[in-house]
Scaffold this motif. Structure first.
Motif, PDB file in Angstrom:
ATOM      1  N   ARG A  54       0.836  -1.212   0.000  1.00 31.85           N
ATOM      2  CA  ARG A  54       0.000   0.000   0.000  1.00 31.85           C
ATOM      3  C   ARG A  54       0.869   1.259   0.000  1.00 31.85           C
ATOM      4  O   ARG A  54       0.559   2.229  -0.695  1.00 31.85           O
ATOM      5  N   ALA A  55       1.970   1.228   0.753  1.00 28.95           N
ATOM      6  CA  ALA A  55       2.864   2.386   0.802  1.00 28.95           C
ATOM      7  C   ALA A  55       3.575   2.612  -0.526  1.00 28.95           C
ATOM      8  O   ALA A  55       4.005   3.727  -0.825  1.00 28.95           O
ATOM      9  N   ASN A  56       3.664   1.568  -1.347  1.00 27.39           N
ATOM     10  CA  ASN A  56       4.347   1.666  -2.636  1.00 27.39           C
ATOM     11  C   ASN A  56       3.392   1.666  -3.819  1.00 27.39           C
ATOM     12  O   ASN A  56       3.799   1.381  -4.950  1.00 27.39           O
ATOM     13  N   GLY A  57       2.131   1.962  -3.577  1.00 22.04           N
ATOM     14  CA  GLY A  57       1.181   2.169  -4.667  1.00 22.04           C
ATOM     15  C   GLY A  57       0.459   0.942  -5.184  1.00 22.04           C
ATOM     16  O   GLY A  57      -0.259   1.030  -6.175  1.00 22.04           O
ATOM     17  N   TYR A  58       0.627  -0.195  -4.559  1.00 19.00           N
ATOM     18  CA  TYR A  58      -0.095  -1.399  -4.983  1.00 19.00           C
ATOM     19  C   TYR A  58      -1.473  -1.407  -4.338  1.00 19.00           C
ATOM     20  O   TYR A  58      -1.654  -0.928  -3.217  1.00 19.00           O
ATOM     21  N   GLU A  59      -2.433  -1.962  -5.048  1.00 28.20           N
ATOM     22  CA  GLU A  59      -3.786  -2.100  -4.516  1.00 28.20           C
ATOM     23  C   GLU A  59      -3.926  -3.509  -3.957  1.00 28.20           C
ATOM     24  O   GLU A  59      -3.792  -4.490  -4.688  1.00 28.20           O
ATOM     25  N   VAL A  60      -4.161  -3.614  -2.642  1.00 22.83           N
ATOM     26  CA  VAL A  60      -4.200  -4.906  -1.968  1.00 22.83           C
ATOM     27  C   VAL A  60      -5.457  -4.991  -1.117  1.00 22.83           C
ATOM     28  O   VAL A  60      -5.804  -4.034  -0.416  1.00 22.83           O
ATOM     29  N   ILE A  70       2.969  -9.203  -6.034  1.00 21.26           N
ATOM     30  CA  ILE A  70       3.263  -8.258  -4.950  1.00 21.26           C
ATOM     31  C   ILE A  70       4.315  -8.855  -4.024  1.00 21.26           C
ATOM     32  O   ILE A  70       5.238  -8.178  -3.603  1.00 21.26           O
ATOM     33  N   ARG A  71       4.178 -10.129  -3.714  1.00 19.24           N
ATOM     34  CA  ARG A  71       5.169 -10.786  -2.862  1.00 19.24           C
ATOM     35  C   ARG A  71       6.545 -10.767  -3.536  1.00 19.24           C
ATOM     36  O   ARG A  71       7.563 -10.529  -2.889  1.00 19.24           O
ATOM     37  N   GLU A  72       6.586 -10.984  -4.855  1.00 18.78           N
ATOM     38  CA  GLU A  72       7.852 -10.955  -5.581  1.00 18.78           C
ATOM     39  C   GLU A  72       8.462  -9.558  -5.564  1.00 18.78           C
ATOM     40  O   GLU A  72       9.673  -9.400  -5.392  1.00 18.78           O
ATOM     41  N   ALA A  73       7.634  -8.520  -5.731  1.00 20.35           N
ATOM     42  CA  ALA A  73       8.133  -7.147  -5.680  1.00 20.35           C
ATOM     43  C   ALA A  73       8.659  -6.832  -4.283  1.00 20.35           C
ATOM     44  O   ALA A  73       9.700  -6.170  -4.140  1.00 20.35           O
ATOM     45  N   PHE A  74       7.971  -7.299  -3.248  1.00 14.71           N
ATOM     46  CA  PHE A  74       8.413  -7.081  -1.883  1.00 14.71           C
ATOM     47  C   PHE A  74       9.771  -7.755  -1.649  1.00 14.71           C
ATOM     48  O   PHE A  74      10.683  -7.145  -1.087  1.00 14.71           O
ATOM     49  N   ASP A  75       9.895  -8.998  -2.112  1.00 17.82           N
ATOM     50  CA  ASP A  75      11.169  -9.725  -1.947  1.00 17.82           C
ATOM     51  C   ASP A  75      12.310  -9.048  -2.691  1.00 17.82           C
ATOM     52  O   ASP A  75      13.438  -8.975  -2.185  1.00 17.82           O
TER      53      ASP A  75
END
Length: 78
Positions: A54-60, A70-75
């Motif tokens: 959410r802090a990086n603009g993803y809609e969750v 999203i998990r891959e981007a976080f990793d």
């Protein structure tokens, strides 16, 4: 015993069915059934990943699984 079980077991099947119920009852309650899932690495919990997303603009969604992309981007970011 349901009526269907009685019909299928017949006269001699009652003893076998009682024995089967006894075995099932004696199974430890913690014994897992089905497929076991294990992860080799410790992942961040879903709440942490969702807050980051959410802090990086993803809609969750607030509930449910974190999408794989999203998990891959976080990793990749951590």
């Amino acid at each position: 015993m349901t009526s269907t079980q009685r019909d299928l077991c017949g006269q001699g099947g009652n003893r076998a069915l009682r024995a089967r119920r006894h075995v099932v009852r004696d199974r430890p309650p913690h014994q897992a059934r089905g497929r076991r899932v294990s992860r080799s690495t410790v992942d961040a919990d879903a709440r942490t990943v969702k807050e980051w997303a959410r802090a990086n603009g993803y809609e969750v969604n607030h509930r449910g699984r974190v999408p794989a992309h999203i998990r891959e981007a976080f990793d990749a970011a951590n």
